[in-house]
Design a protein around this motif. Structure first.
Motif, PDB file in Angstrom:
ATOM      1  N   PHE A  67       0.862  -1.175   0.000  1.00 40.10           N
ATOM      2  CA  PHE A  67       0.000   0.000   0.000  1.00 40.10           C
ATOM      3  C   PHE A  67       0.901   1.227   0.000  1.00 40.10           C
ATOM      4  CE2 PHE A  67      -3.155  -3.031   1.490  1.00 40.10           C
ATOM      5  CZ  PHE A  67      -4.284  -2.607   0.811  1.00 40.10           C
ATOM      6  N   VAL A  68       0.516   2.233  -0.769  1.00 38.94           N
ATOM      7  CA  VAL A  68       1.301   3.455  -0.916  1.00 38.94           C
ATOM      8  C   VAL A  68       0.408   4.644  -0.567  1.00 38.94           C
ATOM      9  CG1 VAL A  68       2.627   4.879  -2.517  1.00 38.94           C
ATOM     10  CG2 VAL A  68       2.674   2.373  -2.748  1.00 38.94           C
ATOM     11  N   LYS A  73      -3.259   8.870   4.493  1.00 37.96           N
ATOM     12  CA  LYS A  73      -2.075   8.358   5.190  1.00 37.96           C
ATOM     13  C   LYS A  73      -2.390   7.083   5.961  1.00 37.96           C
ATOM     14  CE  LYS A  73       0.208  11.908   3.760  1.00 37.96           C
ATOM     15  NZ  LYS A  73       0.840  11.754   2.473  1.00 37.96           N
ATOM     16  N   LEU A  74      -1.502   6.105   5.835  1.00 41.27           N
ATOM     17  CA  LEU A  74      -1.612   4.856   6.570  1.00 41.27           C
ATOM     18  C   LEU A  74      -1.560   5.138   8.063  1.00 41.27           C
ATOM     19  CD1 LEU A  74      -1.675   1.721   6.368  1.00 41.27           C
ATOM     20  CD2 LEU A  74       0.816   1.784   6.464  1.00 41.27           C
ATOM     21  N   GLY A  75      -2.491   4.587   8.803  1.00 36.87           N
ATOM     22  CA  GLY A  75      -2.549   4.800  10.251  1.00 36.87           C
ATOM     23  C   GLY A  75      -3.410   5.981  10.659  1.00 36.87           C
ATOM     24  N   GLU A  76      -3.630   6.922   9.765  1.00 32.42           N
ATOM     25  CA  GLU A  76      -4.485   8.071  10.045  1.00 32.42           C
ATOM     26  C   GLU A  76      -5.831   7.950   9.337  1.00 32.42           C
ATOM     27  OE1 GLU A  76      -2.619  11.818   9.175  1.00 32.42           O
ATOM     28  OE2 GLU A  76      -0.699  11.152   9.995  1.00 32.42           O
ATOM     29  N   ASP A  77      -5.784   7.695   8.036  1.00 33.49           N
ATOM     30  CA  ASP A  77      -6.989   7.644   7.222  1.00 33.49           C
ATOM     31  C   ASP A  77      -7.412   6.211   6.890  1.00 33.49           C
ATOM     32  OD1 ASP A  77      -7.257  10.549   6.837  1.00 33.49           O
ATOM     33  OD2 ASP A  77      -5.345  10.318   5.788  1.00 33.49           O
ATOM     34  N   TYR A  78      -6.448   5.312   6.812  1.00 33.11           N
ATOM     35  CA  TYR A  78      -6.742   3.909   6.531  1.00 33.11           C
ATOM     36  C   TYR A  78      -5.735   3.026   7.253  1.00 33.11           C
ATOM     37  CZ  TYR A  78      -2.849   3.640   3.172  1.00 33.11           C
ATOM     38  OH  TYR A  78      -1.608   3.636   2.589  1.00 33.11           O
ATOM     39  N   LYS A  79      -6.117   1.765   7.439  1.00 34.41           N
ATOM     40  CA  LYS A  79      -5.257   0.803   8.117  1.00 34.41           C
ATOM     41  C   LYS A  79      -5.149  -0.432   7.245  1.00 34.41           C
ATOM     42  CE  LYS A  79      -6.883  -1.622  11.564  1.00 34.41           C
ATOM     43  NZ  LYS A  79      -7.405  -2.048  12.867  1.00 34.41           N
ATOM     44  N   PRO A  82       1.190  -2.907   5.534  1.00 33.15           N
ATOM     45  CA  PRO A  82       1.856  -2.067   4.531  1.00 33.15           C
ATOM     46  C   PRO A  82       2.270  -2.826   3.273  1.00 33.15           C
ATOM     47  CG  PRO A  82       2.809  -1.720   6.701  1.00 33.15           C
ATOM     48  CD  PRO A  82       1.859  -2.861   6.822  1.00 33.15           C
ATOM     49  N   ASN A  83       2.606  -4.104   3.437  1.00 34.49           N
ATOM     50  CA  ASN A  83       2.961  -4.933   2.285  1.00 34.49           C
ATOM     51  C   ASN A  83       2.715  -6.391   2.638  1.00 34.49           C
ATOM     52  OD1 ASN A  83       5.425  -6.019   3.589  1.00 34.49           O
ATOM     53  ND2 ASN A  83       6.163  -3.928   3.319  1.00 34.49           N
ATOM     54  N   GLY A  84       2.717  -7.236   1.630  1.00 34.30           N
ATOM     55  CA  GLY A  84       2.485  -8.649   1.870  1.00 34.30           C
ATOM     56  C   GLY A  84       2.351  -9.409   0.576  1.00 34.30           C
ATOM     57  N   THR A  85       1.897 -10.642   0.715  1.00 35.09           N
ATOM     58  CA  THR A  85       1.687 -11.519  -0.432  1.00 35.09           C
ATOM     59  C   THR A  85       0.329 -12.186  -0.286  1.00 35.09           C
ATOM     60  OG1 THR A  85       4.058 -11.973  -0.538  1.00 35.09           O
ATOM     61  CG2 THR A  85       2.626 -13.486  -1.713  1.00 35.09           C
ATOM     62  N   VAL A  86      -0.385 -12.282  -1.374  1.00 39.01           N
ATOM     63  CA  VAL A  86      -1.673 -12.961  -1.414  1.00 39.01           C
ATOM     64  C   VAL A  86      -1.621 -13.993  -2.536  1.00 39.01           C
ATOM     65  CG1 VAL A  86      -2.779 -11.283  -2.954  1.00 39.01           C
ATOM     66  CG2 VAL A  86      -4.156 -12.569  -1.348  1.00 39.01           C
ATOM     67  N   TYR A 112      -3.046   4.021  -2.583  1.00 38.15           N
ATOM     68  CA  TYR A 112      -2.856   3.141  -3.723  1.00 38.15           C
ATOM     69  C   TYR A 112      -2.426   1.739  -3.282  1.00 38.15           C
ATOM     70  CZ  TYR A 112      -2.601   7.833  -5.541  1.00 38.15           C
ATOM     71  OH  TYR A 112      -2.880   9.146  -5.816  1.00 38.15           O
ATOM     72  N   LEU A 113      -2.801   0.747  -4.064  1.00 34.60           N
ATOM     73  CA  LEU A 113      -2.295  -0.608  -3.917  1.00 34.60           C
ATOM     74  C   LEU A 113      -1.412  -0.860  -5.127  1.00 34.60           C
ATOM     75  CD1 LEU A 113      -2.430  -3.450  -2.478  1.00 34.60           C
ATOM     76  CD2 LEU A 113      -4.033  -4.025  -4.302  1.00 34.60           C
ATOM     77  N   GLN A 114      -0.148  -1.184  -4.882  1.00 38.95           N
ATOM     78  CA  GLN A 114       0.790  -1.434  -5.969  1.00 38.95           C
ATOM     79  C   GLN A 114       1.206  -2.902  -5.964  1.00 38.95           C
ATOM     80  OE1 GLN A 114       4.394   0.867  -5.804  1.00 38.95           O
ATOM     81  NE2 GLN A 114       5.170   0.013  -7.700  1.00 38.95           N
ATOM     82  N   ILE A 115       1.039  -3.563  -7.101  1.00 43.20           N
ATOM     83  CA  ILE A 115       1.537  -4.926  -7.257  1.00 43.20           C
ATOM     84  C   ILE A 115       3.036  -4.823  -7.518  1.00 43.20           C
ATOM     85  CG2 ILE A 115       1.471  -7.025  -8.651  1.00 43.20           C
ATOM     86  CD1 ILE A 115      -1.451  -6.363  -9.321  1.00 43.20           C
TER      87      ILE A 115
END
Length: 136
Positions: A67-68, A73-79, A82-86, A112-115
């Motif tokens: 997530f970018v 902002k991460l932690g303020e507006d959305y949770k 931060p990164n991972g694998t699905v 944003y979600l970046q692959i």
């Protein structure tokens, strides 16, 4: 001929608007696209979607992402993690990545979600856009 078939199926409502792959299975490459999210009107739990472009895969496909921050902002507006694998499992066409909208105010904000990697396969549409609140 293939184009005529697709148009006929579209007119009959049998094939979704994105149509059919440009290649025949099993020769289609494995391509994963990040899907854009809706405009979020309230704080709640949601899922981002990564989707195979050419239909269900014959094997599991691992998709690495992050997530970018944009104006959101991460932690303020959305949770979210931060990164991972699905994993898009064999026979499936997509996988979901959970996130939570923490607050919605009158100002429109985006993240944003970046692959970052696809194994096996390749990245198609690399970035999905997510919008929180604001006036349309």
């Amino acid at each position: 001929m293939k184009t005529l078939m697709v148009l006929l199926l579209l007119l009959l409502g049998i094939v979704p608007a994105q149509g059919v792959p440009d290649c025949d299975q099993p020769d289609c490459p494995i391509v994963v696209d990040a899907q854009d999210g809706p405009v979020h009107e309230r704080a709640d739990d949601y899922s981002a979607v990564v989707k195979l472009r050419n239909g269900a895969a014959k094997q599991n496909v691992e998709v690495a992402y992050k997530f970018v921050d944009g104006t959101a902002k991460l932690g303020e507006d959305y949770k979210a993690a931060p990164n991972g694998t699905v994993t898009i499992k064999a026979g499936q066409t997509s996988a979901r990545i959970p996130y939570t909208v923490l607050r919605v105010d009158g100002q429109q904000k985006q993240f944003y979600l970046q692959i970052t990697a696809v194994k096996p396969g390749e990245i198609g549409k690399a970035v999905g856009v997510f919008t929180i609140g604001g006036k349309r």
